[in-house]
Write a protein that holds these residues in place. Structure first.
Motif, PDB file in Angstrom:
ATOM      1  N   UNK A 142       0.790  -1.224   0.000  1.00  0.00           N
ATOM      2  CA  UNK A 142       0.000   0.000   0.000  1.00  0.00           C
ATOM      3  C   UNK A 142       0.820   1.271   0.000  1.00  0.00           C
ATOM      4  N   UNK A 143       2.120   1.156   0.245  1.00  0.00           N
ATOM      5  CA  UNK A 143       2.986   2.325   0.170  1.00  0.00           C
ATOM      6  C   UNK A 143       3.293   2.658  -1.289  1.00  0.00           C
ATOM      7  N   UNK A 144       3.889   3.799  -1.503  1.00  0.00           N
ATOM      8  CA  UNK A 144       4.237   4.249  -2.850  1.00  0.00           C
ATOM      9  C   UNK A 144       5.748   4.451  -2.934  1.00  0.00           C
ATOM     10  N   UNK A 145       6.380   3.787  -3.911  1.00  0.00           N
ATOM     11  CA  UNK A 145       7.813   3.959  -4.137  1.00  0.00           C
ATOM     12  C   UNK A 145       7.984   5.040  -5.192  1.00  0.00           C
ATOM     13  N   UNK A 146       8.853   5.996  -4.909  1.00  0.00           N
ATOM     14  CA  UNK A 146       8.999   7.171  -5.766  1.00  0.00           C
ATOM     15  C   UNK A 146      10.450   7.337  -6.194  1.00  0.00           C
ATOM     16  N   UNK A 147      10.668   7.463  -7.504  1.00  0.00           N
ATOM     17  CA  UNK A 147      11.958   7.874  -8.052  1.00  0.00           C
ATOM     18  C   UNK A 147      11.910   9.387  -8.187  1.00  0.00           C
ATOM     19  N   UNK A 148      12.714  10.070  -7.398  1.00  0.00           N
ATOM     20  CA  UNK A 148      12.509  11.498  -7.180  1.00  0.00           C
ATOM     21  C   UNK A 148      12.981  12.445  -8.250  1.00  0.00           C
ATOM     22  N   UNK A 149      13.350  11.950  -9.440  1.00  0.00           N
ATOM     23  CA  UNK A 149      13.849  12.874 -10.453  1.00  0.00           C
ATOM     24  C   UNK A 149      15.095  13.582  -9.955  1.00  0.00           C
ATOM     25  N   UNK A 150      15.130  14.912 -10.048  1.00  0.00           N
ATOM     26  CA  UNK A 150      16.307  15.625  -9.572  1.00  0.00           C
ATOM     27  C   UNK A 150      16.316  15.824  -8.061  1.00  0.00           C
ATOM     28  N   UNK A 151      15.441  15.113  -7.347  1.00  0.00           N
ATOM     29  CA  UNK A 151      15.521  15.039  -5.892  1.00  0.00           C
ATOM     30  C   UNK A 151      16.663  14.119  -5.468  1.00  0.00           C
ATOM     31  N   UNK A 152      17.245  13.403  -6.448  1.00  0.00           N
ATOM     32  CA  UNK A 152      18.455  12.585  -6.262  1.00  0.00           C
ATOM     33  C   UNK A 152      18.287  11.464  -5.239  1.00  0.00           C
ATOM     34  N   UNK A 153      17.073  10.942  -5.105  1.00  0.00           N
ATOM     35  CA  UNK A 153      16.866   9.852  -4.150  1.00  0.00           C
ATOM     36  C   UNK A 153      15.641   9.047  -4.540  1.00  0.00           C
ATOM     37  N   UNK A 154      15.541   7.860  -3.931  1.00  0.00           N
ATOM     38  CA  UNK A 154      14.380   6.988  -4.068  1.00  0.00           C
ATOM     39  C   UNK A 154      13.737   6.885  -2.702  1.00  0.00           C
ATOM     40  N   UNK A 156      10.284   5.435  -0.267  1.00  0.00           N
ATOM     41  CA  UNK A 156       9.031   4.703  -0.034  1.00  0.00           C
ATOM     42  C   UNK A 156       8.193   5.534   0.921  1.00  0.00           C
ATOM     43  N   UNK A 157       6.972   5.861   0.490  1.00  0.00           N
ATOM     44  CA  UNK A 157       6.123   6.775   1.242  1.00  0.00           C
ATOM     45  C   UNK A 157       4.844   6.053   1.661  1.00  0.00           C
ATOM     46  N   UNK A 158       4.453   6.210   2.895  1.00  0.00           N
ATOM     47  CA  UNK A 158       3.235   5.592   3.414  1.00  0.00           C
ATOM     48  C   UNK A 158       2.006   6.363   2.952  1.00  0.00           C
ATOM     49  N   UNK A 159       0.792   5.765   3.095  1.00  0.00           N
ATOM     50  CA  UNK A 159      -0.429   6.510   2.756  1.00  0.00           C
ATOM     51  C   UNK A 159      -0.574   7.807   3.540  1.00  0.00           C
ATOM     52  N   UNK A 160       0.038   7.858   4.726  1.00  0.00           N
ATOM     53  CA  UNK A 160      -0.022   9.072   5.545  1.00  0.00           C
ATOM     54  C   UNK A 160       1.000  10.117   5.108  1.00  0.00           C
ATOM     55  N   UNK A 161       1.819   9.790   4.091  1.00  0.00           N
ATOM     56  CA  UNK A 161       2.789  10.745   3.580  1.00  0.00           C
ATOM     57  C   UNK A 161       4.122  10.742   4.301  1.00  0.00           C
ATOM     58  N   UNK A 162       4.413   9.680   5.045  1.00  0.00           N
ATOM     59  CA  UNK A 162       5.679   9.582   5.776  1.00  0.00           C
ATOM     60  C   UNK A 162       6.683   8.763   4.971  1.00  0.00           C
ATOM     61  N   UNK A 163       7.915   9.257   4.872  1.00  0.00           N
ATOM     62  CA  UNK A 163       8.979   8.497   4.219  1.00  0.00           C
ATOM     63  C   UNK A 163       9.438   7.401   5.177  1.00  0.00           C
ATOM     64  N   UNK A 164       9.230   6.129   4.791  1.00  0.00           N
ATOM     65  CA  UNK A 164       9.551   5.010   5.671  1.00  0.00           C
ATOM     66  C   UNK A 164      10.804   4.271   5.234  1.00  0.00           C
ATOM     67  N   UNK A 165      11.318   4.593   4.048  1.00  0.00           N
ATOM     68  CA  UNK A 165      12.544   3.964   3.533  1.00  0.00           C
ATOM     69  C   UNK A 165      13.041   4.829   2.398  1.00  0.00           C
ATOM     70  N   UNK A 166      14.367   4.939   2.275  1.00  0.00           N
ATOM     71  CA  UNK A 166      14.902   5.763   1.186  1.00  0.00           C
ATOM     72  C   UNK A 166      16.354   5.405   0.907  1.00  0.00           C
ATOM     73  N   UNK A 167      16.805   5.768  -0.295  1.00  0.00           N
ATOM     74  CA  UNK A 167      18.218   5.714  -0.651  1.00  0.00           C
ATOM     75  C   UNK A 167      18.590   7.107  -1.130  1.00  0.00           C
ATOM     76  N   UNK A 168      19.570   7.712  -0.479  1.00  0.00           N
ATOM     77  CA  UNK A 168      19.951   9.076  -0.820  1.00  0.00           C
ATOM     78  C   UNK A 168      21.033   9.093  -1.899  1.00  0.00           C
ATOM     79  N   UNK A 169      21.423  10.292  -2.308  1.00  0.00           N
ATOM     80  CA  UNK A 169      22.256  10.496  -3.493  1.00  0.00           C
ATOM     81  C   UNK A 169      23.579   9.738  -3.450  1.00  0.00           C
ATOM     82  N   UNK A 170      24.215   9.685  -2.297  1.00  0.00           N
ATOM     83  CA  UNK A 170      25.540   9.065  -2.210  1.00  0.00           C
ATOM     84  C   UNK A 170      25.570   7.926  -1.196  1.00  0.00           C
TER      85      UNK A 170
END
Length: 237
Positions: A142-154, A156-170
């Motif tokens: 039910x979460x949404x995985x987002x490729x952030x474009x020039x946000x330089x990260x990926x 995973x966002x919950x239905x409540x809009x909370x980032x629950x997992x991510x990979x940052x630029x470096x």
């Protein structure tokens, strides 16, 4: 402005040519399309500012107007995907938002990435940073995985809009993210992510586990340069 279905023998068996809608005389760009389970084809038309479903005869049988504060024929949409509930998950690059629309055009969910503690900076390469989102898929949980474009990260966002997992630029050893584009969930739970405009020293496609271990990369700067934006993995038997 054209979507084609092509056979393995390179014969065009179906195509759709986008035209300006009534009341619009500007340019159109197509950045996303999808063959739906019912046989129709979804096409996202930037410029026209809409998502349409087209039948085998090329007739538009459904139209979803997008809510756009900053309409632009190049930036209205990027990745768009039909969801199991019939809604559409739309990456609106120019708006800096991922928006879920129901079939009546109502916004039922949205997420706008922030700058992640870094100042906005121009450019398409690893130096560029903003919130122009590119890709999004709805996960089985039910979460949404987002490729952030020039946000330089990926993210995973919950239905409540909370980032629950991510990979940052470096965060991945030896890899720097630039414009994050392709996003695909593999059957084994790994992700394929696209790293566009990242220069000759970085891979253009990366397979990564949820533990953030890189298991496979693809880099062919000679043939693709900074322009390998979209890719699809075919799983063989």
């Amino acid at each position: 402005t054209t979507v084609v279905e092509m056979s393995p023998a390179k014969k065009i068996v179906w195509q759709y040519d986008a035209k300006p809608k009534t009341g619009y005389d500007g340019q159109i760009q197509i950045h996303s399309y999808q063959r739906l389970k019912n046989g129709l084809t979804m096409i996202a038309e930037s410029g026209n500012g809409r998502v349409i479903e087209v039948n085998k005869d090329g007739k538009i049988v459904f139209e979803l107007p997008l809510k756009l504060e900053k309409p632009n024929f190049h930036r209205d949409t990027r990745m768009v995907r039909s969801l199991d509930n019939g809604n559409y998950l739309v990456c609106q690059e120019g708006e800096g938002k991922v928006i879920e629309y129901d079939r009546k055009g109502k916004i039922v969910w949205s997420f706008a990435p922030d700058l992640n503690g870094r100042p906005r900076s121009p450019g398409h390469g690893v130096e560029g940073h903003g919130t122009e989102v590119f890709g999004a898929i709805r996960l089985p949980n039910g979460n949404t995985m987002i490729a952030g474009g020039n946000n330089n990260r990926v993210m995973e966002v919950s239905p409540a809009g909370k980032i629950v997992w991510s990979i940052d630029q470096k965060e991945l050893p030896g890899i720097t993210f630039a414009w994050m584009t392709t996003l695909e969930l593999l059957p084994n739970g790994n992700l394929i992510i696209g790293n566009t405009h990242a220069g000759p020293d970085n891979p253009q496609l990366i397979e990564v586990t949820r533990e953030k271990k890189v298991v496979w990369t693809f880099k062919d700067f000679k043939n693709f340069g900074n322009n390998l934006v979209a890719a699809q993995v075919l799983i063989g038997k």
